[in-house]
Scaffold this motif. Structure first.
Motif, short mmCIF file in Angstrom:
data_model
loop_
_atom_site.label_atom_id
_atom_site.label_comp_id
_atom_site.label_asym_id
_atom_site.label_seq_id
_atom_site.Cartn_x
_atom_site.Cartn_y
_atom_site.Cartn_z
N SER A 94 -2.96 0.90 -9.39
CA SER A 94 -3.09 0.33 -7.93
C SER A 94 -3.48 1.87 -7.38
CB SER A 94 -2.40 -0.42 -6.81
OG SER A 94 -3.31 -0.26 -5.99
N GLY A 96 -3.93 2.52 -4.27
CA GLY A 96 -4.36 2.25 -3.29
C GLY A 96 -2.68 2.01 -3.52
N SER A 99 1.00 -1.88 -7.30
CA SER A 99 1.03 -2.94 -7.80
C SER A 99 2.46 -3.12 -7.71
CB SER A 99 0.26 -2.57 -8.51
OG SER A 99 -1.45 -2.72 -8.13
N THR A 135 -6.68 -0.60 -9.46
CA THR A 135 -6.90 -1.88 -8.62
C THR A 135 -7.47 -0.39 -7.94
OG1 THR A 135 -5.25 -2.27 -7.92
CG2 THR A 135 -6.58 -3.52 -9.54
N GLY A 136 -8.42 -1.09 -6.37
CA GLY A 136 -8.38 0.14 -5.24
C GLY A 136 -9.86 0.72 -5.63
N ASN A 137 -9.72 1.21 -4.62
CA ASN A 137 -10.69 2.77 -5.01
C ASN A 137 -10.39 4.09 -4.48
OD1 ASN A 137 -13.05 1.42 -5.37
ND2 ASN A 137 -12.60 0.34 -3.87
N SER A 138 -8.67 4.23 -4.46
CA SER A 138 -8.32 5.31 -3.60
C SER A 138 -8.59 6.75 -4.80
CB SER A 138 -6.75 5.59 -3.48
OG SER A 138 -6.02 5.36 -4.89
N HIS A 145 -12.39 0.27 -8.88
CA HIS A 145 -12.29 -0.49 -9.11
C HIS A 145 -12.48 -1.24 -10.09
CE1 HIS A 145 -9.73 -4.60 -7.68
NE2 HIS A 145 -11.15 -5.07 -7.67
N LYS A 173 0.65 3.44 -9.35
CA LYS A 173 0.29 3.90 -8.54
C LYS A 173 -0.70 4.30 -10.43
CE LYS A 173 2.73 4.21 -4.57
NZ LYS A 173 1.44 3.54 -3.44
N SER A 190 -5.15 11.42 -3.15
CA SER A 190 -6.22 10.23 -3.72
C SER A 190 -7.42 11.18 -3.65
CB SER A 190 -6.44 9.61 -2.90
OG SER A 190 -5.15 8.73 -2.76
N VAL A 195 -8.73 8.84 2.03
CA VAL A 195 -7.31 8.84 1.92
C VAL A 195 -6.60 9.64 1.68
CG1 VAL A 195 -5.67 7.21 -0.31
CG2 VAL A 195 -8.34 6.74 0.33
#
Length: 218
Positions: A94, A96, A99, A135-138, A145, A173, A190, A195
């Motif tokens: 992740s 973000g 996960s 996953t995510g956009n940080s 993503h 992460k 990030s 973020v």
């Protein structure tokens, strides 16, 4: 030249700078291979055949100096005719909040890479590489993503610059990592300026490996 000298010459011409590099590519213990190359171990025919295939020469040339030393695939070892298969795990790192990852991480598939292309990325053995999805956009714009990343699991020293996959309190992460000033914590950074960075105890963060390749989603 004896068989040890010919083995060393074949390994060097195949593009492996050291005996350790050759051993890792062959997936044999460094001490075993080094013994064959320095002459302290005898070279049996079945072993010579394996080395010959990897370095693109004939077993007869390695053992006896007879036949030809011409490479079967000029500039690359013969073993590189076959693609390298990198494990793709059915987990997401992740970019973000993190996960959750079970202790059991399922292998979803294996992704094929031409070995000569893979060698431009890393000298690490394919067995120590893994591919995960993001996953995510940080971490945008570096990672978006849906991208996939190749992780070198031998590179766990976060004092070097780069993006790392790590476990933090059971969550997977993908972040940049640097030691905090107190040396008892690490800062998870990030690339997305929106973020904020997060500081966590150093013993709560376990580095899985360094991101060495990105497959971007179009």
């Amino acid at each position: 030249m004896d068989s040890a000298d010919r083995l060393r010459a074949a390994r060097e011409r195949a593009g492996f700078a050291t005996a350790a590099d050759g051993a890792r590519r062959l997936n044999v213990p460094v001490a075993t291979y080094s013994g064959h190359e320095n002459g302290s171990r005898g070279l049996k025919r079945e072993v010579a055949a394996r080395y010959a295939k990897a370095f693109g020469v004939t077993p007869e040339w390695l053992l006896f100096g007879s036949g030809t030393s011409d490479f079967l695939h000029e500039g690359h070892p013969a073993i590189e005719k076959e693609p390298s298969l990198i494990v793709v795990y059915d987990v997401q790192a992740s970019a973000g909040p993190g996960s959750f990852v079970d202790d059991y991480e399922a292998v979803a598939s294996r992704l094929s890479f031409p070995p000569d292309y893979l060698r431009h990325i890393t000298t690490t053995s394919p067995e120590n590489l893994a591919i995960l999805s993001v996953t995510g956009n940080s971490m945008t714009p570096s990672l978006n993503h849906g991208d996939v990343v190749m992780v070198d699991m031998t590179k766990t020293d976060a004092s070097y610059d780069g993006i790392f996959v790590l476990r933090v309190d059971g969550l997977l992460k993908v972040k940049r990592v640097r030691p905090a000033r107190d040396r008892e914590s690490v800062v998870l950074m990030s690339d997305n300026p929106r973020v904020p960075d997060v500081t966590v105890p150093a013993d709560a963060a376990s580095i899985v490996g360094k991101v060495i390749w990105v497959g971007a989603k179009q």
